[in-house]
Scaffold this motif. Structure first.
Motif, short mmCIF file in Angstrom:
data_model
loop_
_atom_site.label_atom_id
_atom_site.label_comp_id
_atom_site.label_asym_id
_atom_site.label_seq_id
_atom_site.Cartn_x
_atom_site.Cartn_y
_atom_site.Cartn_z
N GLY A 1 0.74 -1.07 0.25
CA GLY A 1 -0.13 -0.36 -0.43
C GLY A 1 0.83 1.45 0.08
N GLY A 2 0.25 2.41 0.70
CA GLY A 2 1.22 2.83 0.43
C GLY A 2 2.49 3.07 1.43
N VAL A 3 3.17 4.01 1.13
CA VAL A 3 4.38 3.81 1.50
C VAL A 3 5.16 4.73 1.88
CG1 VAL A 3 7.13 2.93 3.14
CG2 VAL A 3 4.70 1.42 1.70
N PRO A 4 4.76 6.34 1.88
CA PRO A 4 5.36 7.59 2.29
C PRO A 4 6.34 8.25 2.52
CG PRO A 4 3.59 7.72 4.22
CD PRO A 4 3.70 5.96 3.47
N ASP A 5 8.04 8.78 1.59
CA ASP A 5 9.57 8.92 2.60
C ASP A 5 9.39 8.37 4.30
OD1 ASP A 5 9.61 9.04 0.20
OD2 ASP A 5 10.09 11.23 -0.41
N ALA A 6 8.75 9.59 4.94
CA ALA A 6 8.91 9.38 5.98
C ALA A 6 8.75 7.98 7.17
CB ALA A 6 7.96 10.64 7.08
N VAL A 7 7.42 7.05 6.11
CA VAL A 7 8.01 6.03 6.82
C VAL A 7 9.12 5.06 6.41
CG1 VAL A 7 6.95 3.10 6.91
CG2 VAL A 7 5.41 5.77 6.78
N LEU A 8 9.81 5.31 5.24
CA LEU A 8 10.88 4.12 4.64
C LEU A 8 12.21 5.22 5.82
CD1 LEU A 8 10.96 4.51 1.10
CD2 LEU A 8 10.12 2.64 2.58
N ASP A 9 12.14 6.77 6.15
CA ASP A 9 13.29 7.16 6.80
C ASP A 9 13.68 6.52 7.81
OD1 ASP A 9 14.31 8.34 4.75
OD2 ASP A 9 13.01 10.54 5.03
N SER A 10 12.07 6.51 7.93
CA SER A 10 12.10 5.26 9.89
C SER A 10 13.19 4.51 10.27
CB SER A 10 11.32 5.72 10.50
OG SER A 10 10.12 4.79 9.79
N LEU A 11 13.05 3.46 8.95
CA LEU A 11 14.08 2.20 9.29
C LEU A 11 14.94 2.49 8.71
CD1 LEU A 11 11.38 0.04 6.85
CD2 LEU A 11 12.09 0.14 9.22
N SER A 12 15.41 3.10 8.84
CA SER A 12 17.57 3.62 8.68
C SER A 12 17.99 2.63 9.30
CB SER A 12 17.38 5.15 8.89
OG SER A 12 18.72 4.68 8.48
N GLY A 13 18.54 2.15 8.89
CA GLY A 13 19.95 1.19 9.69
C GLY A 13 19.42 0.39 10.10
N CYS A 14 18.48 0.04 10.21
CA CYS A 14 17.45 -1.54 10.42
C CYS A 14 19.00 -3.21 10.27
CB CYS A 14 16.52 -2.25 9.58
SG CYS A 14 15.24 -3.41 9.74
N PRO A 15 19.16 -3.42 11.32
CA PRO A 15 20.51 -4.01 11.02
C PRO A 15 20.35 -5.24 10.08
CG PRO A 15 19.31 -4.42 13.35
CD PRO A 15 18.58 -3.30 12.30
N GLY A 16 19.42 -6.29 9.98
CA GLY A 16 19.52 -6.93 9.24
C GLY A 16 18.66 -7.17 8.54
N LEU A 17 17.87 -6.30 7.35
CA LEU A 17 17.18 -5.93 7.03
C LEU A 17 17.92 -7.16 5.39
CD1 LEU A 17 13.77 -5.91 6.26
CD2 LEU A 17 14.14 -3.46 5.71
N TRP A 18 17.17 -7.87 4.75
CA TRP A 18 17.86 -8.19 3.91
C TRP A 18 17.16 -8.24 2.89
CZ3 TRP A 18 16.85 -13.27 0.49
CH2 TRP A 18 17.57 -13.19 -0.27
N ARG A 19 15.84 -8.51 2.46
CA ARG A 19 14.82 -8.13 1.85
C ARG A 19 13.67 -6.89 1.87
NH1 ARG A 19 11.21 -13.53 0.00
NH2 ARG A 19 9.93 -12.97 1.75
N LEU A 20 13.72 -6.60 1.20
CA LEU A 20 12.50 -5.33 1.75
C LEU A 20 11.42 -5.11 0.39
CD1 LEU A 20 10.98 -3.39 3.47
CD2 LEU A 20 12.77 -1.09 1.89
N LYS A 21 10.23 -5.58 0.03
CA LYS A 21 9.04 -5.43 -0.39
C LYS A 21 7.63 -4.47 -0.44
CE LYS A 21 7.83 -10.47 -1.83
NZ LYS A 21 6.80 -11.16 -2.23
#
Length: 443
Positions: free
Chosen positions: A334-354
């Protein structure tokens, strides 16, 4: 009562026998029966019987006998009209077996007496019947090898009388009339109604490996602490208006996976307090999410896969997810604004993102710049799935090719695998390069 009187005649000739075959005028109930001569002394035997009742009393006796029947096994050749007529004569029936695939209209169901506690309907191929047992004071029903429309007939004709339904037919939608019933879908699925009794929860816990899929209401989730079957693999937690449970994907490791469906955000906290670890969590249409409601996920040490479906408002921070050390797979549909993506910054183990919505790609709100910032900050990110407009997809590809993606944890130059829908793959494959590979999104 039969009365016999032996009358001997002392005569010199033993073979003289007097026989009367007609009843005497003075006593119509006396019948004299002829017997064969005996080699020695022979006697006349007179047999007396009670007066015979009228012929129609046999029907009366049968009717009275049927009124006391509590268990009945209907013959397989019995038609709907015959069964309907028979049920009208069985007012005290408690258990009924019907060995037919299905009665067309289901009108016989409305004639089941209120005394009935167990109904078993089996198709012609069933050789090992499975009785449903009993739950509560209502009606327990078992269906085996019958047509799928039998469930709808049951719901229409019996409604709230049913407290337990056992069936080998796949149940995708819960009829509104059966929301108060426990539904057991053989061999391994249980759908619990709201407010299920504690005794049923205890039985559920000791079911162990026999229950692999379980659906419960969000209101009852706190009561399941310490009660989940050991062999449970998929748990669905649904809101009060949900009639079609959405089962989560199965974990590759056979661990527990969970789906939350149209529930309030505090359900996440109850889930974290269940006392069971889970590896996969899917959240559908939970519209009051906040950073605080996501905080309990940091207490789920084995959480590897998370899906947030229905869009994430720009007021919601996903920062708590950066403190889930095992989180490797994240889907934001669904809708994913820039602010939401920025809040994930530095997620340590994230390997796959949809990212994005396959049905409504134009509703995605992120920009290529935000995607690039996230990729650069999440050093383990390797596979990026995009469902957005063609223009945004091209912009992301261009931005990633120009960016300095750095090196991975092993010190090698990073490669990002950008997966896009088939129609875009054919257009963009020739434009890959600079540490970016374009693959087709085909799952």
């Amino acid at each position: 009562m039969v009365k016999s009187k032996l009358r001997s005649r002392a005569r010199k000739q033993a073979n003289d026998v007097t026989v009367q075959t007609e009843p005497q005028p003075s006593a119509v109930s006396d019948v004299i029966v002829q017997t064969e001569p005996q080699p020695s002394a022979v006697s006349d035997v007179t047999v007396q019987t009670e007066p015979q009742p009228p012929a129609d009393s046999d029907t009366t006796v049968l009717r009275e006998a049927l009124r006391t029947v509590t268990t009945f096994d209907a013959p397989s050749a019995l038609g709907e009209d015959q069964l309907t007529a028979l049920l009208q004569s069985l007012p005290r029936l408690e258990e009924l077996t019907v060995r037919v695939p299905s009665f067309g209209t289901g009108r016989w169901l409305r004639l089941l007496p209120t005394s009935l506690r167990t109904l078993y309907v089996a198709g012609p191929e069933v050789t090992e019947p499975r009785w449903p047992g009993r739950y509560g004071s209502g009606l327990s029903v078992s269906l085996q090898g019958v047509a799928a429309d039998t469930i709808s007939h049951l719901a229409t004709e019996l409604g709230s009388r049913i407290t337990l339904l056992v069936t080998d037919a796949q149940v995708t939608t819960i009829p509104s009339q059966l929301r108060g019933a426990i539904i057991r879908v053989e061999p391994d699925t249980v759908i619990l109604p709201a407010g299920v009794r504690d005794s049923e929860l205890t039985e559920l816990r000791i079911s162990r490996e026999t229950v692999e899929r379980l659906s419960v209401t969000a209101a009852d989730l706190p009561r399941l602490r310490g009660q989940l079957p050991e062999g449970l693999q998929r748990l669905n937690v649904r809101g009060p208006e949900v009639t079609k449970p959405r089962w989560p994907e199965r974990c590759p490791s056979d661990g527990l996976s969970v789906s939350l469906q149209v529930v309030t955000a505090d359900t996440i906290s109850h889930l974290a307090d269940l006392g069971r670890t889970f590896e996969l969590l899917e959240i559908y249409d939970c519209h009051d999410l906040t950073a605080g409601s996501l905080e309990p996920l940091t207490r789920c040490p084995e959480l590897e896969r998370l899906t947030l479906s229905g869009g994430v408002p720009d007021t919601v921070s996903l920062e708590p997810l950066t403190r889930c050390p095992e989180l490797e797979y994240l889907t934001l549909s669904g809708g994913v604004p820039d602010a939401v993506l920025d809040s994930l910054s530095g997620c340590p183990g994230l390997w796959r993102l949809k990212l994005g919505d396959r049905q409504r790609p134009a509703e995605t709100a992120f920009t290529a710049a935000a995607v690039t910032r996230l990729v650069k900050s999440c050093r383990e990110l390797c596979v990026l799935y995009l469902h957005c407009t063609a223009d945004t997809t091209r912009a992301v590809l261009t931005a990633l090719k120009k960016a300095d993606l750095g090196r991975d944890s092993d010190g090698r130059p990073r490669t990002i695998y950008l997966r896009v829908p088939g129609e875009l793959f054919r257009q963009l494959k020739s434009q890959e390069g600079g540490g970016v590979r374009v693959w087709e999104w085909n799952d």
